[in-house]
Design a protein around this motif. Structure first.
Motif, PDB file in Angstrom:
ATOM      1  N   ARG A 176      -3.597 -57.925 -35.840  1.00 53.15           N
ATOM      2  CA  ARG A 176      -3.554 -56.900 -34.807  1.00 53.15           C
ATOM      3  C   ARG A 176      -2.134 -56.343 -34.742  1.00 53.15           C
ATOM      4  NH1 ARG A 176      -8.108 -58.107 -35.450  1.00 53.15           N
ATOM      5  NH2 ARG A 176      -9.718 -58.493 -33.907  1.00 53.15           N
ATOM      6  N   ILE A 177      -1.997 -55.157 -34.110  1.00 53.75           N
ATOM      7  CA  ILE A 177      -0.679 -54.543 -33.906  1.00 53.75           C
ATOM      8  C   ILE A 177      -0.341 -54.614 -32.423  1.00 53.75           C
ATOM      9  CG2 ILE A 177       0.663 -52.407 -34.119  1.00 53.75           C
ATOM     10  CD1 ILE A 177      -0.178 -53.131 -36.799  1.00 53.75           C
ATOM     11  N   THR A 178       0.857 -55.060 -32.109  1.00 55.82           N
ATOM     12  CA  THR A 178       1.234 -55.149 -30.694  1.00 55.82           C
ATOM     13  C   THR A 178       1.401 -53.742 -30.106  1.00 55.82           C
ATOM     14  OG1 THR A 178       3.542 -55.299 -31.370  1.00 55.82           O
ATOM     15  CG2 THR A 178       2.434 -57.369 -30.887  1.00 55.82           C
ATOM     16  N   PRO A 179       1.089 -53.598 -28.797  1.00 52.16           N
ATOM     17  CA  PRO A 179       1.263 -52.286 -28.151  1.00 52.16           C
ATOM     18  C   PRO A 179       2.719 -51.842 -28.211  1.00 52.16           C
ATOM     19  CG  PRO A 179       0.317 -53.922 -26.628  1.00 52.16           C
ATOM     20  CD  PRO A 179       0.600 -54.636 -27.897  1.00 52.16           C
ATOM     21  N   SER A 180       2.937 -50.517 -28.147  1.00 55.19           N
ATOM     22  CA  SER A 180       4.263 -49.953 -28.446  1.00 55.19           C
ATOM     23  C   SER A 180       5.382 -50.505 -27.566  1.00 55.19           C
ATOM     24  CB  SER A 180       4.213 -48.434 -28.333  1.00 55.19           C
ATOM     25  OG  SER A 180       3.713 -48.110 -27.066  1.00 55.19           O
ATOM     26  N   GLU A 181       5.038 -50.878 -26.324  1.00 62.93           N
ATOM     27  CA  GLU A 181       6.113 -51.348 -25.426  1.00 62.93           C
ATOM     28  C   GLU A 181       6.487 -52.806 -25.694  1.00 62.93           C
ATOM     29  OE1 GLU A 181       3.098 -50.452 -24.698  1.00 62.93           O
ATOM     30  OE2 GLU A 181       2.140 -51.856 -23.341  1.00 62.93           O
ATOM     31  N   GLY A 182       5.792 -53.463 -26.597  1.00 59.89           N
ATOM     32  CA  GLY A 182       6.061 -54.873 -26.860  1.00 59.89           C
ATOM     33  C   GLY A 182       5.340 -55.759 -25.851  1.00 59.89           C
ATOM     34  N   VAL A 183       5.181 -57.032 -26.164  1.00 59.09           N
ATOM     35  CA  VAL A 183       4.435 -57.936 -25.272  1.00 59.09           C
ATOM     36  C   VAL A 183       4.989 -59.357 -25.337  1.00 59.09           C
ATOM     37  CG1 VAL A 183       2.090 -57.007 -25.108  1.00 59.09           C
ATOM     38  CG2 VAL A 183       2.790 -58.191 -27.166  1.00 59.09           C
ATOM     39  N   GLN A 184       4.635 -60.135 -24.314  1.00 57.39           N
ATOM     40  CA  GLN A 184       4.917 -61.564 -24.349  1.00 57.39           C
ATOM     41  C   GLN A 184       3.692 -62.242 -24.967  1.00 57.39           C
ATOM     42  OE1 GLN A 184       7.551 -63.408 -23.227  1.00 57.39           O
ATOM     43  NE2 GLN A 184       8.725 -61.630 -22.517  1.00 57.39           N
ATOM     44  N   VAL A 185       3.930 -63.031 -26.006  1.00 55.77           N
ATOM     45  CA  VAL A 185       2.837 -63.835 -26.570  1.00 55.77           C
ATOM     46  C   VAL A 185       3.288 -65.280 -26.529  1.00 55.77           C
ATOM     47  CG1 VAL A 185       1.446 -64.329 -28.630  1.00 55.77           C
ATOM     48  CG2 VAL A 185       2.071 -61.971 -28.098  1.00 55.77           C
ATOM     49  N   GLY A 243      -7.676 -60.480 -26.230  1.00 57.42           N
ATOM     50  CA  GLY A 243      -8.346 -60.238 -24.950  1.00 57.42           C
ATOM     51  C   GLY A 243      -8.771 -58.785 -24.788  1.00 57.42           C
ATOM     52  N   LEU A 244      -9.782 -58.585 -23.937  1.00 51.10           N
ATOM     53  CA  LEU A 244     -10.414 -57.267 -23.844  1.00 51.10           C
ATOM     54  C   LEU A 244      -9.442 -56.136 -23.526  1.00 51.10           C
ATOM     55  CD1 LEU A 244     -13.819 -58.116 -22.130  1.00 51.10           C
ATOM     56  CD2 LEU A 244     -13.354 -57.578 -24.534  1.00 51.10           C
ATOM     57  N   ALA A 245      -8.505 -56.386 -22.616  1.00 50.45           N
ATOM     58  CA  ALA A 245      -7.609 -55.289 -22.234  1.00 50.45           C
ATOM     59  C   ALA A 245      -6.200 -55.520 -22.760  1.00 50.45           C
ATOM     60  CB  ALA A 245      -7.601 -55.162 -20.718  1.00 50.45           C
ATOM     61  N   SER A 246      -6.098 -56.198 -23.893  1.00 49.30           N
ATOM     62  CA  SER A 246      -4.766 -56.591 -24.368  1.00 49.30           C
ATOM     63  C   SER A 246      -3.954 -55.405 -24.901  1.00 49.30           C
ATOM     64  CB  SER A 246      -4.897 -57.650 -25.457  1.00 49.30           C
ATOM     65  OG  SER A 246      -5.500 -57.078 -26.592  1.00 49.30           O
ATOM     66  N   GLY A 247      -4.633 -54.338 -25.321  1.00 50.69           N
ATOM     67  CA  GLY A 247      -3.919 -53.169 -25.839  1.00 50.69           C
ATOM     68  C   GLY A 247      -3.505 -53.301 -27.303  1.00 50.69           C
ATOM     69  N   PHE A 248      -3.894 -54.402 -27.946  1.00 52.86           N
ATOM     70  CA  PHE A 248      -3.612 -54.554 -29.375  1.00 52.86           C
ATOM     71  C   PHE A 248      -4.670 -53.784 -30.161  1.00 52.86           C
ATOM     72  CE2 PHE A 248      -0.763 -58.405 -29.660  1.00 52.86           C
ATOM     73  CZ  PHE A 248      -0.553 -58.544 -28.299  1.00 52.86           C
ATOM     74  N   LYS A 249      -4.308 -53.327 -31.354  1.00 57.57           N
ATOM     75  CA  LYS A 249      -5.351 -52.707 -32.193  1.00 57.57           C
ATOM     76  C   LYS A 249      -5.347 -53.332 -33.583  1.00 57.57           C
ATOM     77  CE  LYS A 249      -2.801 -48.703 -33.732  1.00 57.57           C
ATOM     78  NZ  LYS A 249      -3.085 -47.692 -34.651  1.00 57.57           N
ATOM     79  N   GLY A 275       4.520 -52.634 -32.246  1.00 55.04           N
ATOM     80  CA  GLY A 275       4.322 -52.287 -33.655  1.00 55.04           C
ATOM     81  C   GLY A 275       4.381 -53.466 -34.606  1.00 55.04           C
ATOM     82  N   THR A 276       4.448 -54.687 -34.070  1.00 55.82           N
ATOM     83  CA  THR A 276       4.476 -55.864 -34.955  1.00 55.82           C
ATOM     84  C   THR A 276       3.045 -56.264 -35.325  1.00 55.82           C
ATOM     85  OG1 THR A 276       6.414 -56.639 -33.748  1.00 55.82           O
ATOM     86  CG2 THR A 276       5.305 -58.259 -35.151  1.00 55.82           C
ATOM     87  N   ILE A 277       2.883 -56.664 -36.567  1.00 51.34           N
ATOM     88  CA  ILE A 277       1.580 -57.210 -36.989  1.00 51.34           C
ATOM     89  C   ILE A 277       1.548 -58.666 -36.559  1.00 51.34           C
ATOM     90  CG2 ILE A 277       0.128 -57.804 -38.969  1.00 51.34           C
ATOM     91  CD1 ILE A 277       1.604 -55.554 -40.515  1.00 51.34           C
ATOM     92  N   ILE A 278       0.490 -59.027 -35.830  1.00 48.17           N
ATOM     93  CA  ILE A 278       0.432 -60.401 -35.312  1.00 48.17           C
ATOM     94  C   ILE A 278      -1.016 -60.875 -35.343  1.00 48.17           C
ATOM     95  CG2 ILE A 278       0.098 -59.744 -32.881  1.00 48.17           C
ATOM     96  CD1 ILE A 278       2.161 -61.978 -32.213  1.00 48.17           C
ATOM     97  N   GLY A 279      -1.218 -62.166 -35.423  1.00 48.31           N
ATOM     98  CA  GLY A 279      -2.598 -62.648 -35.395  1.00 48.31           C
ATOM     99  C   GLY A 279      -2.697 -64.141 -35.598  1.00 48.31           C
ATOM    100  N   CYS A 280      -3.936 -64.625 -35.459  1.00 40.06           N
ATOM    101  CA  CYS A 280      -4.217 -66.054 -35.643  1.00 40.06           C
ATOM    102  C   CYS A 280      -5.176 -66.212 -36.820  1.00 40.06           C
ATOM    103  CB  CYS A 280      -4.888 -66.630 -34.404  1.00 40.06           C
ATOM    104  SG  CYS A 280      -3.934 -66.419 -32.896  1.00 40.06           S
ATOM    105  N   ASN A 281      -5.080 -67.373 -37.446  1.00 38.04           N
ATOM    106  CA  ASN A 281      -5.977 -67.706 -38.554  1.00 38.04           C
ATOM    107  C   ASN A 281      -6.830 -68.885 -38.109  1.00 38.04           C
ATOM    108  OD1 ASN A 281      -7.136 -68.775 -40.895  1.00 38.04           O
ATOM    109  ND2 ASN A 281      -5.374 -68.270 -42.184  1.00 38.04           N
TER     110      ASN A 281
END
Ligand code: HEM
Length: 522
Positions: free
Chosen positions: A396-405, A95-101, A413-419
């Protein structure tokens, strides 16, 4: 000397120390990243070599789908890497403002120019920089200016048909359509970007080794991208970068060199000034990408210097050629494997022709004439679903504070994504026959179901990094498919003919051969 003697005298102690450190590292890998509750293969939880070898097997898409069937929506693919298959996670991650990079997987794909990585729209991992760059050039890709690109697509299509007529019409040997579609896609993107075909169709070969160099890069980046640190040892090690900076080893790829040549034809490399328009045919109304990027340079030369203009054109070739070729192959292959779908499409096209829906006399079609054809639209969409070009997780990398997915906490800092290859087989979204090529699903679906399916179509990615060239690729597909099918009758060499797939980030098909016959004019 004393130290060496001491170590030799206590070799067993050194051995125990090394093994202890090694085991500690494995234990940290497994438990130290805060994702030890995420299920997955044991080896994946202790080392990234596991996913590296899975990708090296060249069908990681199959492995990923099987793992999600076994473990559910979350699968641990590495000590610090998670794959998610829940469609609702797409918005959360991309999402646009998700903060992932974007992860380091993308930096491995950065091509070098004069010893420096080129930061392109596709491969940059700095989201602020990316957002600014995307804003600066997004108008170049706007739907509203799509018609300005039509003549570039048409001239390449005409060149393609000339070659088919000359070499393959009624020939006894089949045409390697997979290869020619790749030539076509490269030449179109060359025309769109530089007003100049790259010359693949005219020469019938891989000009300057551009295709094979990209293939090599994709083979390399897909595997090494699983452990980006390896890239710092291989291609981007400091020693090699230094040598290339001083020109002691060549580091540019044929694609970058080609881009430089085209660029220098338009911009004086010494003064940085654009060359007089009069020297280029039809250039006063030129609407190609290079002109559009140069206009962006005029507006903000500090942010978009000429080097960045070059990078933008390179990103177009890299991101828009193979992907479009893969999608075109998928459309033709699945139509040939499903004759009833081909018949339905031809019915629509012939009817359109009968009622005067196609005005041109050269056998080509205009975007306005085809953009709303329902069966054509459904075929293209289904092809993009059944065989999305990108075959790995869009990391993508999760934002430093962590997130609910999807209701699960994932640490920063976790690498996460969809295929896409996993998402698109989700029976709860696409139906129990999600494994089948069935374009009608897009026509039969009620509005709510259709909206759901469209929101889960991940072929072009999603959110802030979604494909910026999507409209261009639709333009190419919507124009080429009807024109080619109305002109030729295609057949596979044998009824049970199968192509071969190779997943090196993009899932490329080979061994796709067809016979061409002229089609009866309706
Ligand atoms: C059917 C054809 C195409 C497919 C399947 C496709 C797929 C994708 C995907 C999946 C991404 C996102 C990658 C990610 O998030 O990791 C992407 C990004 C991108 N694509 Fe495409 N693409 C296609 C055609 C094109 C064309 C024709 C162009 C250029 C004219 C293009 C240019 C780009 C660029 C520049 C990006 C990076 C966008 C950004 O990060 O802002 N693509 N594409």
């Amino acid at each position: 000397m004393l130290l060496v003697e001491l170590l030799l005298g206590h070799l067993w102690l050194v051995g125990v120390g090394v093994i202890g450190a090694f085991l500690a590292k494995l234990a940290y890998n497994k438990y130290g990243h805060g994702i030890s509750q995420v299920p997955g293969p044991f080896m994946a939880s202790i080392t990234d070599f596991w996913r590296l070898f899975v990708v090296w097997s060249r069908r990681p898409d199959i492995t990923h789908a099987a793992l999600h069937r076994r473990y559910g929506h979350f699968v641990r693919l590495g000590p610090n890497a998670v794959s998610v298959s829940d469609p609702s996670a797409v918005r959360e991650i991309y999402g646009l403002a998700s903060g992932f990079k974007k992860s380091e997987f993308y930096t491995v794909q950065q091509t070098l120019s004069k010893g420096k990585p080129l930061f392109t729209l596709f491969t940059s991992t700095d989201e602020k920089f990316h957002a600014k760059l995307r804003r600066a050039v997004s108008s170049a890709y706007a739907m509203s200016t799509l018609v300005q690109f039509e003549s570039y697509v048409d001239s390449t299509t005409a060149a393609f048909f000339r070659q088919i007529d000359a070499q393959f019409l009624n020939a006894t040997e089949p045409c390697d359509l997979g290869k020619w579609l790749q030539y076509y896609a490269f030449d179109v993107i060359g025309e769109l970007t530089y007003s100049k075909r790259l010359g693949f169709l005219d020469g019938g070969n891989d000009v300057g080794g551009i295709i094979s160099s990209i293939e090599w890069m994709l083979d390399y980046a897909s595997v090494v991208g699983q452990m980006p640190i390896l890239d710092k040892l291989f291609l981007k090690n400091p020693f090699r970068m230094l040598l290339s900076k001083f020109g002691l080893i060549g580091s540019s790829t044929p694609m970058v060199e080609f881009a430089w040549e085209r660029f220098s034809e338009r911009v004086n490399p010494d003064t940085g000034e654009e060359k007089a328009l009069v020297s280029m045919e039809g250039s006063s109304t030129r609407q190609d990408f290079l002109s559009r990027f140069l206009r962006a340079h005029d507006k903000d030369p500090d942010f978009i210097p000429h080097q960045r203009v070059l990078a933008l054109t390179v990103a177009n070739i890299f991101a828009g050629s193979d992907t479009t070729a893969i999608s075109l192959r998928t459309i033709f292959y699945f139509l040939l494997k499903h004759p009833q779908e081909l018949k339905r499409l031809m019915g629509e096209l012939d009817e359109q022709k009968r009622i005067g829906g196609f005005k041109r006399t050269d056998g080509l079609v205009d975007w306005e004439e085809v953009r709303d054809l329902p069966v054509l639209g459904a075929v293209i969409k289904e092809a993009l679903r059944i065989h999305p070009a990108a075959g790995l997780t869009l990391e993508r990398i999760t934002p430093s504070e962590g997130v609910q997915v999807s209701g699960r906490f994932i640490p920063g800092g976790t690498i996460i994504g969809c295929n896409a290859w996993v998402l698109h087989r989700d029976a709860s979204v696409f139906g129990q026959d999600a494994d089948q090529f069935r374009p009608l699903r897009w026509i039969e679906a009620n509005p709510e179901q259709r909206r759901l399916m469209e929101s889960c179509l991940f072929t072009f990615g999603a959110g802030s990094r979604t494909c910026i060239g999507k409209n261009i690729s639709y333009l190419e597909m919507y124009k080429l498919v009807p024109a080619l099918l109305m002109r030729y009758q295609l057949s596979l060499p044998e009824e049970n003919w199968e192509w071969t797939l190779h997943n090196a980030w993009f899932i490329k098909q080979t061994n796709f051969h067809v016979y061409f016959k002229a089609r009866q004019v309706i």
